[in-house]
Every structure is written in C-alpha cells, then in structure tokens.
Motif scaffolding. Sequence first.
Motif, PDB file in Angstrom:
ATOM      1  N   CYS A  71     -16.425 -40.639  -9.277  1.00  0.00           N
ATOM      2  CA  CYS A  71     -17.745 -40.034  -9.529  1.00  0.00           C
ATOM      3  C   CYS A  71     -18.894 -40.848  -8.975  1.00  0.00           C
ATOM      4  CB  CYS A  71     -17.947 -39.853 -11.033  1.00  0.00           C
ATOM      5  SG  CYS A  71     -16.756 -38.755 -11.794  1.00  0.00           S
ATOM      6  N   GLY A  72     -18.637 -41.871  -8.212  1.00  0.00           N
ATOM      7  CA  GLY A  72     -19.724 -42.692  -7.670  1.00  0.00           C
ATOM      8  C   GLY A  72     -19.247 -44.080  -7.315  1.00  0.00           C
ATOM      9  N   TRP A  73     -20.213 -44.977  -7.095  1.00  0.00           N
ATOM     10  CA  TRP A  73     -19.888 -46.356  -6.746  1.00  0.00           C
ATOM     11  C   TRP A  73     -19.324 -47.103  -7.942  1.00  0.00           C
ATOM     12  CZ3 TRP A  73     -25.433 -46.448  -4.642  1.00  0.00           C
ATOM     13  CH2 TRP A  73     -25.456 -46.021  -3.308  1.00  0.00           C
ATOM     14  N   LEU A  74     -18.430 -48.027  -7.647  1.00  0.00           N
ATOM     15  CA  LEU A  74     -17.911 -48.929  -8.672  1.00  0.00           C
ATOM     16  C   LEU A  74     -18.689 -50.237  -8.592  1.00  0.00           C
ATOM     17  CD1 LEU A  74     -14.089 -48.359  -8.161  1.00  0.00           C
ATOM     18  CD2 LEU A  74     -15.551 -47.389  -9.956  1.00  0.00           C
ATOM     19  N   PRO A  75     -19.182 -50.748  -9.715  1.00  0.00           N
ATOM     20  CA  PRO A  75     -19.900 -52.027  -9.657  1.00  0.00           C
ATOM     21  C   PRO A  75     -18.952 -53.152  -9.264  1.00  0.00           C
ATOM     22  CG  PRO A  75     -19.617 -51.318 -11.932  1.00  0.00           C
ATOM     23  CD  PRO A  75     -19.104 -50.211 -11.071  1.00  0.00           C
ATOM     24  N   VAL A  76     -19.519 -54.187  -8.678  1.00  0.00           N
ATOM     25  CA  VAL A  76     -18.740 -55.370  -8.300  1.00  0.00           C
ATOM     26  C   VAL A  76     -18.452 -56.159  -9.571  1.00  0.00           C
ATOM     27  CG1 VAL A  76     -18.831 -57.559  -7.033  1.00  0.00           C
ATOM     28  CG2 VAL A  76     -19.701 -55.455  -5.981  1.00  0.00           C
ATOM     29  N   GLN A  77     -17.211 -56.573  -9.712  1.00  0.00           N
ATOM     30  CA  GLN A  77     -16.810 -57.364 -10.886  1.00  0.00           C
ATOM     31  C   GLN A  77     -17.078 -58.839 -10.581  1.00  0.00           C
ATOM     32  OE1 GLN A  77     -15.365 -55.339 -13.373  1.00  0.00           O
ATOM     33  NE2 GLN A  77     -15.596 -57.015 -14.786  1.00  0.00           N
ATOM     34  N   ALA A  78     -18.043 -59.432 -11.309  1.00  0.00           N
ATOM     35  CA  ALA A  78     -18.372 -60.842 -11.088  1.00  0.00           C
ATOM     36  C   ALA A  78     -17.378 -61.742 -11.807  1.00  0.00           C
ATOM     37  CB  ALA A  78     -19.791 -61.145 -11.564  1.00  0.00           C
ATOM     38  N   ASP A  79     -16.977 -61.346 -12.986  1.00  0.00           N
ATOM     39  CA  ASP A  79     -15.900 -62.006 -13.720  1.00  0.00           C
ATOM     40  C   ASP A  79     -15.338 -60.968 -14.678  1.00  0.00           C
ATOM     41  OD1 ASP A  79     -17.407 -61.868 -16.083  1.00  0.00           O
ATOM     42  OD2 ASP A  79     -18.133 -63.914 -15.915  1.00  0.00           O
ATOM     43  N   GLY A  80     -14.578 -61.375 -15.660  1.00  0.00           N
ATOM     44  CA  GLY A  80     -13.963 -60.418 -16.570  1.00  0.00           C
ATOM     45  C   GLY A  80     -14.957 -59.561 -17.328  1.00  0.00           C
ATOM     46  N   GLN A  81     -16.142 -60.080 -17.591  1.00  0.00           N
ATOM     47  CA  GLN A  81     -17.125 -59.367 -18.404  1.00  0.00           C
ATOM     48  C   GLN A  81     -18.272 -58.756 -17.619  1.00  0.00           C
ATOM     49  OE1 GLN A  81     -17.556 -62.870 -21.274  1.00  0.00           O
ATOM     50  NE2 GLN A  81     -18.511 -61.171 -22.355  1.00  0.00           N
ATOM     51  N   LEU A  82     -18.680 -59.388 -16.545  1.00  0.00           N
ATOM     52  CA  LEU A  82     -19.921 -59.029 -15.865  1.00  0.00           C
ATOM     53  C   LEU A  82     -19.674 -58.119 -14.665  1.00  0.00           C
ATOM     54  CD1 LEU A  82     -22.998 -59.411 -15.735  1.00  0.00           C
ATOM     55  CD2 LEU A  82     -22.594 -61.446 -14.320  1.00  0.00           C
ATOM     56  N   ARG A  83     -20.335 -56.951 -14.695  1.00  0.00           N
ATOM     57  CA  ARG A  83     -20.288 -55.993 -13.592  1.00  0.00           C
ATOM     58  C   ARG A  83     -21.671 -55.946 -12.953  1.00  0.00           C
ATOM     59  NH1 ARG A  83     -17.737 -51.469 -17.597  1.00  0.00           N
ATOM     60  NH2 ARG A  83     -15.946 -52.725 -18.215  1.00  0.00           N
ATOM     61  N   VAL A  84     -21.720 -55.903 -11.624  1.00  0.00           N
ATOM     62  CA  VAL A  84     -22.997 -56.044 -10.907  1.00  0.00           C
ATOM     63  C   VAL A  84     -23.146 -54.947  -9.853  1.00  0.00           C
ATOM     64  CG1 VAL A  84     -24.421 -57.620  -9.545  1.00  0.00           C
ATOM     65  CG2 VAL A  84     -22.769 -58.549 -11.174  1.00  0.00           C
ATOM     66  N   MET A  85     -24.384 -54.435  -9.725  1.00  0.00           N
ATOM     67  CA  MET A  85     -24.692 -53.496  -8.643  1.00  0.00           C
ATOM     68  C   MET A  85     -26.048 -53.868  -8.046  1.00  0.00           C
ATOM     69  SD  MET A  85     -24.022 -51.081  -6.618  1.00  0.00           S
ATOM     70  CE  MET A  85     -22.502 -50.425  -7.239  1.00  0.00           C
ATOM     71  N   SER A  86     -26.115 -53.815  -6.709  1.00  0.00           N
ATOM     72  CA  SER A  86     -27.347 -54.170  -5.998  1.00  0.00           C
ATOM     73  C   SER A  86     -27.336 -53.516  -4.625  1.00  0.00           C
ATOM     74  CB  SER A  86     -27.424 -55.698  -5.832  1.00  0.00           C
ATOM     75  OG  SER A  86     -28.481 -56.057  -4.964  1.00  0.00           O
ATOM     76  N   VAL A  87     -28.505 -53.187  -4.117  1.00  0.00           N
ATOM     77  CA  VAL A  87     -28.597 -52.682  -2.757  1.00  0.00           C
ATOM     78  C   VAL A  87     -28.146 -53.761  -1.769  1.00  0.00           C
ATOM     79  CG1 VAL A  87     -30.989 -53.332  -2.221  1.00  0.00           C
ATOM     80  CG2 VAL A  87     -30.035 -51.260  -1.237  1.00  0.00           C
ATOM     81  N   GLY A  88     -28.188 -55.027  -2.207  1.00  0.00           N
ATOM     82  CA  GLY A  88     -27.718 -56.118  -1.353  1.00  0.00           C
ATOM     83  C   GLY A  88     -26.271 -55.947  -0.926  1.00  0.00           C
ATOM     84  N   PHE A  89     -25.440 -55.328  -1.769  1.00  0.00           N
ATOM     85  CA  PHE A  89     -24.042 -55.080  -1.404  1.00  0.00           C
ATOM     86  C   PHE A  89     -23.937 -54.036  -0.303  1.00  0.00           C
ATOM     87  CE2 PHE A  89     -23.332 -56.103  -6.089  1.00  0.00           C
ATOM     88  CZ  PHE A  89     -23.053 -57.432  -5.840  1.00  0.00           C
ATOM     89  N   LEU A  90     -24.873 -53.106  -0.294  1.00  0.00           N
ATOM     90  CA  LEU A  90     -24.844 -52.037   0.708  1.00  0.00           C
ATOM     91  C   LEU A  90     -25.342 -52.511   2.066  1.00  0.00           C
ATOM     92  CD1 LEU A  90     -26.306 -49.216  -1.558  1.00  0.00           C
ATOM     93  CD2 LEU A  90     -23.903 -49.717  -1.100  1.00  0.00           C
ATOM     94  N   LEU A  91     -26.036 -53.651   2.085  1.00  0.00           N
ATOM     95  CA  LEU A  91     -26.562 -54.192   3.344  1.00  0.00           C
ATOM     96  C   LEU A  91     -25.553 -55.073   4.057  1.00  0.00           C
ATOM     97  CD1 LEU A  91     -30.145 -55.154   2.100  1.00  0.00           C
ATOM     98  CD2 LEU A  91     -29.457 -53.097   3.355  1.00  0.00           C
ATOM     99  N   GLY A  92     -24.410 -55.313   3.443  1.00  0.00           N
ATOM    100  CA  GLY A  92     -23.376 -56.107   4.083  1.00  0.00           C
ATOM    101  C   GLY A  92     -23.669 -57.590   4.125  1.00  0.00           C
ATOM    102  N   GLY A  93     -24.582 -58.051   3.304  1.00  0.00           N
ATOM    103  CA  GLY A  93     -24.854 -59.480   3.234  1.00  0.00           C
ATOM    104  C   GLY A  93     -25.739 -60.011   4.338  1.00  0.00           C
ATOM    105  N   GLY A  94     -26.307 -59.114   5.128  1.00  0.00           N
ATOM    106  CA  GLY A  94     -27.160 -59.556   6.224  1.00  0.00           C
ATOM    107  C   GLY A  94     -28.550 -59.931   5.759  1.00  0.00           C
ATOM    108  N   GLU A  95     -29.357 -60.344   6.709  1.00  0.00           N
ATOM    109  CA  GLU A  95     -30.730 -60.749   6.411  1.00  0.00           C
ATOM    110  C   GLU A  95     -31.730 -59.670   6.825  1.00  0.00           C
ATOM    111  OE1 GLU A  95     -31.506 -63.600   4.781  1.00  0.00           O
ATOM    112  OE2 GLU A  95     -29.366 -63.948   4.604  1.00  0.00           O
TER     113      GLU A  95
END
Length: 196
Positions: A71-95
């Motif tokens: 149903c949509g994007w899955l947040p990035v799992q930072a560790d067992g508890q923390l889930r993260v979403m950011s437009v930074g992930f969609l930019l591929g880590g560029g500048e």
Amino acid sequence: MDLYEQGIKRVVPVISGKGGVGKSSTALQLALSLCQTFPEAKIGLLDVDLCGPSIPRMLNLVKAPIKQGSCGWLPVQADGQLRVMSVGFLLGGGEEAVVWRGPKKTAMIKQFLSSVEWGPLDWLIVDTPPGTSDEHLTLVEALHGHPWCKALLVSTPQLVAISDVRKQIDFCRQTGLNIWGLLENMAGYQCSQCGE
C-alpha cells in the motif's frame, strides 16, 4: 489511510520558526530516547524538511533504499524499534538540491502521511523545516483530528530565535495545534570569546 487508522498513537511535530536551532537533532534525540526508555515501544521518525533532509545522514542511513509495500513505501528500519522516512532516501544520498514549489512539497508531505506503511507505532516524531508556511499547514491539516498530536517547540537563547518561536506559538494557536512543550537548545552554552 490516516495515521490514527494505521495505529499510530501519538504524533509529535518538532517545530520552530527559526532555522539552525536544532530541530533535527532534537527530533532524533527524542526518538532515540523513547526507544531507550520504552524498549518495547515502536517509534517512527518522519523527516518532512524536504529541502534540508538531515535525518538520514545523522543516522548514517544515507544510502538506505526505499522499498515498496503493498500500500505504499516501507520506512527504513534504523534498528529493532526505530522506523524512519525522509525525502533524503528518495534522492539516493546525493548532494543535489530539492528545488520544488509549494504544490509539489504539499503533495510529498501528504504522500508521507498517507502512503507510508508505518504499521502500529507508539510514537511518530516529525522533524519539520523552519517557518510557518506550506509544509506546516499541510502537516497540521493532515493531523487535524488525531487524538494525540502535540508540538514540541525548539528555540535557542538568541533574541531572534525567541522572536521566531513566538511566531510559531501564534501559528499553533491559530491552527489549533496543541503544544507539548518548549525546549531551549544551547541554554547552557558559554561563548569562549565574550563569556556570555
């Protein structure tokens, strides 16, 4: 599907009228502190600072790929508890700069709030950009009606920052966003040059 329907119990937008006061650091530290304090809790961290997404870098997740769920994007799992979403992930880590007008920013924030498969969360911390404009209005409108949504305001001791956070308090009053608290960053800082 709105956040409450997804089972997200509490939402804390971290806001300030001023840039550079430590909103991202505060949002991240709050999320990590909640993880540490409540080891069984599920915590989400949403970075809606679209032009300056710093959460992926702060968590050393710049190259993390975004995966698509049913149903949509899955947040990035930072560790067992923390889930993260950011437009930074969609930019591929560029500048590269994000050069978007208001309507595109609004659409992206709405997509983050409706099309990310967070799953049930005890807390969703939202890192916001400075100001009181499109991004904030979109966020507040989308969260209107959530039974537990309270803003954490961040300031620093400088008069300009305090003046800007007063505008943010007025924004909260005008939009009906409850204030959870006010954090003054760098309150104990002493200048090495002048001693103030």
